[in-house]
Design an enzyme around this catalytic site. Structure first.
Site, PDB file in Angstrom:
ATOM      1  N   VAL A  67       1.014  -1.311   0.049  1.00  0.00           N
ATOM      2  CA  VAL A  67       0.072   0.120  -0.214  1.00  0.00           C
ATOM      3  C   VAL A  67       0.739   1.092  -0.128  1.00  0.00           C
ATOM      4  O   VAL A  67       1.917   1.338   0.639  1.00  0.00           O
ATOM      5  CB  VAL A  67      -0.931  -0.113   1.225  1.00  0.00           C
ATOM      6  N   CYS A  68       0.460   2.191  -0.905  1.00  0.00           N
ATOM      7  CA  CYS A  68       1.132   3.567  -0.872  1.00  0.00           C
ATOM      8  C   CYS A  68       2.748   3.184  -1.142  1.00  0.00           C
ATOM      9  O   CYS A  68       3.022   2.221  -1.934  1.00  0.00           O
ATOM     10  CB  CYS A  68       1.106   4.298   0.492  1.00  0.00           C
TER      11      CYS A  68
END
Length: 221
Positions: free
Chosen positions: A99-100
């Site tokens: 994520v990210c």
């Protein structure tokens, strides 16, 4: 089914907690917060800690890996213990996800070489240096690797993963259970739709934070 979320100081809370809320609801799943050294790990805002109760040494061969991002990822881009654990875990995992800016750690570990991948929009230009092909897509699937864009997209990624693991009905039931029905008051969730002055103002503030962190650690921004 062991789902490992590796934590570190300076991670973004929703990067870890968003997928946790989804994946922990898959029947038979066990979500484990893991770190190089067990103990509380402070988020990038320094207002919340999550305890990693298991060390890298004590968790081998998780079926699923979910790597969160955050400003703290920059200090780990050359961290041997963190990157070695990611490489070893990826060799046997069923799914390796991020994520990210968690995808930057996958990239630094050599896992994204030659693959399309996404990350937070402020870091997309860093991916090619590690052999990855950046895209603004919110969720990117490349075989058993799934990368998600910034922060909130981790929930979308986790629902995608839940569907791959347990089927669409289970994933939809989880979505309904957490009442994930985003209706934000503004169209400012992407640099493509946010007002230009908002984009530039946030870009400047984030760059200043990165520069301060790098100076404090004595490394390039």
């Amino acid at each position: 089914m062991k789902i490992a979320i590796p934590l570190f100081d300076g991670f973004t809370a929703l990067d870890a907690v968003g997928p946790y809320e989804v994946l922990s609801r898959i029947p038979g799943a066990e979500v484990i917060f893991v770190a190089a050294e067990p103990g509380p790990k402070l988020t990038e805002t320094k207002m919340l800690s999550i305890i990693a109760e298991t060390s890298f040494d004590d968790l081998s061969e998780p079926e699923i890996v979910v790597v969160p991002g955050g400003y703290g990822t920059r200090a780990l881009m050359g961290d041997k213990s963190h990157l070695d654990w990611l490489r070893a875990s990826h060799e046997t995992s069923e799914w390796t996800t991020s994520v990210c800016t968690g995808s930057m750690l996958l990239a630094a570990a050599g896992i994204l070489n030659g693959l399309e991948a996404t990350t937070h929009w402020m870091s997309l230009d860093r991916l090619p240096a590690y052999g990855a092909r950046p895209t603004l897509k919110r969720v990117v699937e490349q075989g058993k690797i799934i990368t998600a864009a910034g922060v909130s997209s981790g929930i979308d990624m986790a629902l995608t993963l839940a569907a791959r693991i347990a089927g669409d009905d289970v994933a939809q039931a989880i979505q309904l259970g957490i009442e994930y029905d985003p209706q934000p008051p503004f169209r400012a969730g992407s640099p493509a739709t946010a007002p230009a002055h908002i984009v530039e103002g946030l870009r400047a503030r984030m760059r200043a934070r990165m520069d301060r962190d790098a100076a404090a650690a004595g490394r390039p921004a």
